[in-house]
Design a protein around this motif. Sequence first.
Motif, PDB file in Angstrom:
ATOM      1  N   GLN A  86     -35.457 -26.608 -33.083  1.00  0.00           N
ATOM      2  CA  GLN A  86     -34.872 -26.129 -32.054  1.00  0.00           C
ATOM      3  C   GLN A  86     -34.347 -24.526 -32.729  1.00  0.00           C
ATOM      4  O   GLN A  86     -33.328 -24.555 -33.538  1.00  0.00           O
ATOM      5  N   ASP A  97     -26.815 -29.616 -28.418  1.00  0.00           N
ATOM      6  CA  ASP A  97     -28.181 -29.365 -28.965  1.00  0.00           C
ATOM      7  C   ASP A  97     -28.063 -29.737 -30.427  1.00  0.00           C
ATOM      8  O   ASP A  97     -29.247 -30.123 -31.336  1.00  0.00           O
ATOM      9  N   ASN A 101     -30.678 -32.505 -32.611  1.00  0.00           N
ATOM     10  CA  ASN A 101     -31.526 -32.176 -33.747  1.00  0.00           C
ATOM     11  C   ASN A 101     -31.088 -33.111 -34.943  1.00  0.00           C
ATOM     12  O   ASN A 101     -32.007 -33.642 -35.471  1.00  0.00           O
TER      13      ASN A 101
END
Length: 248
Positions: A86, A97, A101
């Motif tokens: 990302q 986020d 990951n």
Amino acid sequence: MTKQLKRFENKVALVTGGRSGIGQAIARRLRDEGATVITAQRGKDEEFDWIEADFSDSDSSERIVKEVIARTGQLDVVINNAGMMQEASIEEMSVEDWQRNLSVNLTAPFLLIQAALPYLRQTKGSIVNTGSTEGLAANPQHAAYCASKAGLHGLTRSVAVDHGHEGIRCNAVAPGWIDTELNIDMIANNSDAEAFRRDIASIHPVGRTGSPEEVAALVAFLAADEAGFITGQVYTVDGGRMTKLSHP
């Protein structure tokens, strides 16, 4: 014509993210060398026996290993290949986020190895993790990806040290620019695809980008018994890119 090696006859291999790209090339190589291959990822695998998996879910890894054992009765090779990337600056990336990951790229391999260890002890099995050159260096706006792959390299060494005495080996490959469908599409969608392709090739001393099959060849060697004295290593597969200094 070179005789096809059969280094994995009577062995069972689990390949995460084995439906496409590098993972698919690994799965095919292991199958061609005699392994019973099961892949695990989101969505159906049309080519291999497969298990539905969401690697952001911490319960997936144990379930996958139990399913492999239920289907085959053994586990000899674990390939942690599934991953995500990302792009975002550190300031823009949310904690959610960042955690996702790390969950997919680092925690899931840890949990899969943890669940597989009892069965790998029985078979003196091997583990190969798909790291990245971005675990060794960094491209812009890839903080979470770089951190997770560097962590995966560290996990590789730790597993090798902690479980080598049990006959379990753990290595990693660190691919650079590989011609997966994603990368090929990215080049094709560039405003000047030919120039971009030339530029990418020029940063590699070998003068080209790599193929998934070239990564798979190294993974198969590391997973095979003939690599029995190799463990805890991270092998760069990048056409010399990381070795080449920029000008001047």
